[in-house]
Scaffold this motif. Structure first.
Motif, PDB file in Angstrom:
ATOM      1  N   SER A 178      -1.242  -2.578  -3.742  1.00 20.29           N
ATOM      2  CA  SER A 178       0.085  -3.125  -3.479  1.00 20.29           C
ATOM      3  C   SER A 178       0.325  -4.334  -4.382  1.00 20.29           C
ATOM      4  O   SER A 178      -0.613  -4.977  -4.845  1.00 20.29           O
ATOM      5  CB  SER A 178       0.203  -3.559  -2.024  1.00 20.29           C
ATOM      6  N   GLY A 179       1.585  -4.622  -4.618  1.00 17.98           N
ATOM      7  CA  GLY A 179       1.939  -5.783  -5.437  1.00 17.98           C
ATOM      8  C   GLY A 179       2.141  -5.409  -6.890  1.00 17.98           C
ATOM      9  O   GLY A 179       2.637  -4.332  -7.211  1.00 17.98           O
TER      10      GLY A 179
ATOM     11  N   ASN B 209       6.182  -4.211  -9.964  1.00 15.94           N
ATOM     12  CA  ASN B 209       5.826  -4.388  -8.565  1.00 15.94           C
ATOM     13  C   ASN B 209       6.037  -3.079  -7.813  1.00 15.94           C
ATOM     14  O   ASN B 209       7.135  -2.543  -7.807  1.00 15.94           O
ATOM     15  CB  ASN B 209       6.678  -5.500  -7.953  1.00 15.94           C
TER      16      ASN B 209
ATOM     17  N   ASP C  91       5.769  -2.661  -4.596  1.00 15.42           N
ATOM     18  CA  ASP C  91       6.227  -2.869  -3.220  1.00 15.42           C
ATOM     19  C   ASP C  91       7.718  -2.578  -3.088  1.00 15.42           C
ATOM     20  O   ASP C  91       8.283  -2.749  -2.010  1.00 15.42           O
ATOM     21  CB  ASP C  91       5.928  -4.300  -2.760  1.00 15.42           C
TER      22      ASP C  91
END
Length: 112
Positions: free
Chosen positions: A57-58, A82, A84
């Motif tokens: 994630s990220g 990103n 997310d």
């Protein structure tokens, strides 16, 4: 763990006059093209990649490299994005690594 799909890479401007011999790396490993050392790209070329990657994630980084026979391969730049974000299609321009490089690439990807 999110999964992304790199759908295609587009060359706006190659680093070399006679096309770039490009390949992609993620986490220090070559991930594309599978079964070949590189894929030749020139101005305006688009190549379908169709690659699924399990990522953290990220922020994610995918590196674009140029294969060289007689010298070290060149790390032309990095796609940073990103994961997310909501599911859907996105595009990311490459951040240049080499000063004075003319390389310009766009990666099309999606969160799946």
């Amino acid at each position: 763990m999110p999964t992304i799909k790199i759908t295609k890479v587009q060359c706006s401007v190659p680093d070399e006059i006679d096309k770039d011999e490009m390949y992609l790396k993620h986490r220090g490993k070559k991930v594309w093209p599978v079964g070949n050392r590189y894929f030749r790209m020139d101005t305006g070329d688009k190549v379908l990649v169709d690659l699924l990657l399990d990522v953290e994630s990220g922020w994610v980084e995918v590196e674009l490299w140029d294969f060289d026979y007689l010298s070290f391969n060149d790390h032309l730049g990095t796609f940073r994005f990103n994961v997310d974000a909501p599911k859907g299609e996105y595009s990311t321009t490459m951040d240049l690594l080499e000063k004075g490089s003319t390389a310009s690439y766009i990666m099309h990807w999606e969160v799946v």
